[in-house]
Design an enzyme around this catalytic site. Structure first.
Site: not given
Length: 417
Positions: A67, A136, A160
């Site tokens: 990420k 996210s 997330s």
């Protein structure tokens, strides 16, 4: 786009250990899949041009998506924000360095929402591009679900990890708080920010956790009769979609059929109060952690993020301390709750992935567990009438990650039977 054939980490590792696949071939598989699929999915913010492939190590040959909220010394790290366009850190985040030391190949940086908050990114859901992949950790979940990579790293501050895993129909694991290191992560709310993992199945994500950390976490056999499972009866359940409610009760029935001791448990008041305190606690910390960005780069930030940081900066220390107190009371209640049950069953999200890319979905079923620091896993296997995945979330006591992963793997088998 339909259901994409996912890469099984367990199958890849078995093939490698049996001498049937060498690390270079394994990484080439992912590189080719990314080249073929990512133009449509938009899961990657950056793909490594000449990624280093280790010949040895427990994760050798594993193409890992990271990420883009974690620093990487050799790939740009944009935190999902125009303010950091082309930003190049000097060193890796702690978890990235750990992955490299274990032999993983950092294949690319996966798309994150802006500062891992709510402002959505361009990534689409591999099951249906008209729907959100969740956030996210949008890119991490979508890249695994689309069969581009076998494993990815994400983060959870509200929901997330668990929510995108649920929306994309894969396994997501949010470990106990601080089981995975967060040094070199662009923090939003440090007392909540938790590093987590994605893979195709629970067995795969448990194996990933073990190979990455060196801890005994791979899904071991479990005696279901010795495990008390309870459906967590919180007020939020009434707001879940009928399809989700049905999946949850089906999951409870299947768990009972598999031999688990299954019942219901009511949400303690202190835990409901803690959930309500999550937002103010998160925003006060974001006001501090992202205050420097607001001071220097306001024009690059979305209005949604600016508002959140400003709300956080307006929260008085005494009000923040009160939220901390509520969180602490909630954790005490959680310890009591896990004296009565071993595993909680709850929805991973109110339903399947919402249509449109304007929202990443709703964290109402996740944020309490982030605040409690308890480990949680999304188990895939259910679908709504339109074929979109529905996720079942399982939660265990703080520190009981090994038991949680073992039970989640057993439940996953039961759901597929």
């Amino acid at each position: 786009m339909g259901h994409n054939r996912m890469m099984s980490l367990e199958a890849l590792i078995s093939a490698r250990d049996a001498g049937k696949a060498d690390p270079d071939v394994m990484i080439t598989l992912s590189r080719d899949a990314i080249a073929r699929k990512d133009a449509a999915i938009k899961a990657f913010a950056h793909v490594a041009e000449n990624p280093v492939v280790a010949a040895t190590g427990p994760l050798a040959g594993v193409a890992l998506g990271v990420k883009d909220i974690f620093d990487t010394f050799d790939q740009p790290t944009g935190y999902g924000s125009a303010a950091y366009d082309g930003h190049q850190p000097k060193v890796d985040a702690a978890i990235v360095d750990l992955a490299r030391r274990r032999g993983a190949t950092i294949i690319g940086k996966t798309v994150t929402t802006e500062f891992a908050y709510l402002h959505p990114a361009a990534t689409v859901n591999p099951h249906n591009p008209a729907h959100t992949p969740g956030g996210s950790s949008s890119g991490s979940a979508a890249a695994v679900a689309a069969g581009m990579i076998p494993a990815a790293i994400g983060t959870q501050t509200g929901g997330s990890v668990i929510r995108p895993a649920a929306f994309c129909g894969i396994a997501g694991y949010k470990p106990s708080y601080r089981l995975l290191p967060t040094g070199g992560l662009k923090h939003f709310a440090p007392s909540l920010d938790t590093a987590g993992l994605f893979a195709a199945s629970v067995v795969d994500v448990a194996l990933l956790a073990q190979l990455l950390t060196g801890r005994t976490l791979a899904a071991a056999p479990v005696d279901p009769a010795s495990i008390r499972v309870a459906v967590y009866r919180c007020a939020q359940l009434e707001g879940a979609d009928p399809a989700m409610q049905e999946a949850l009760s089906k999951a409870a029935d299947m768990a009972a059929d598999a031999g688990f001791d299954v019942g219901d448990i009511a949400e303690p008041e202190a835990m409901a109060a803690a959930r309500d305190a999550h937002a103010a606690l998160q925003e006060h910390e974001a006001g501090l952690a992202c205050g420097p960005d607001l001071a220097r780069h306001r024009e690059f930030l979305s209005q949604r993020l600016v508002d959140a940081i400003e709300r956080g900066q307006a929260i008085e220390p005494a009000a923040y301390d009160a939220t901390r107190k509520l969180a602490k009371r909630g954790r005490t209640a959680a310890r009591g709750l896990f004296g009565e049950v071993d595993i909680l069953l709850t929805p991973s999200a109110p339903g399947a992935a919402p249509e449109g890319l304007g929202s990443t979905g709703d964290a109402r079923f996740n944020k309490l567990w982030t605040l409690m620091g308890t480990p949680a896993v999304n188990i895939p296997g259910f679908f709504d009438a339109s074929g979109l995945p529905l996720g079942i979330q399982v939660v265990a006591r703080f520190g009981q990650d090994q038991v949680l992963l073992a039970v989640a793997a057993a439940l996953e088998r039961a759901f597929r039977a």
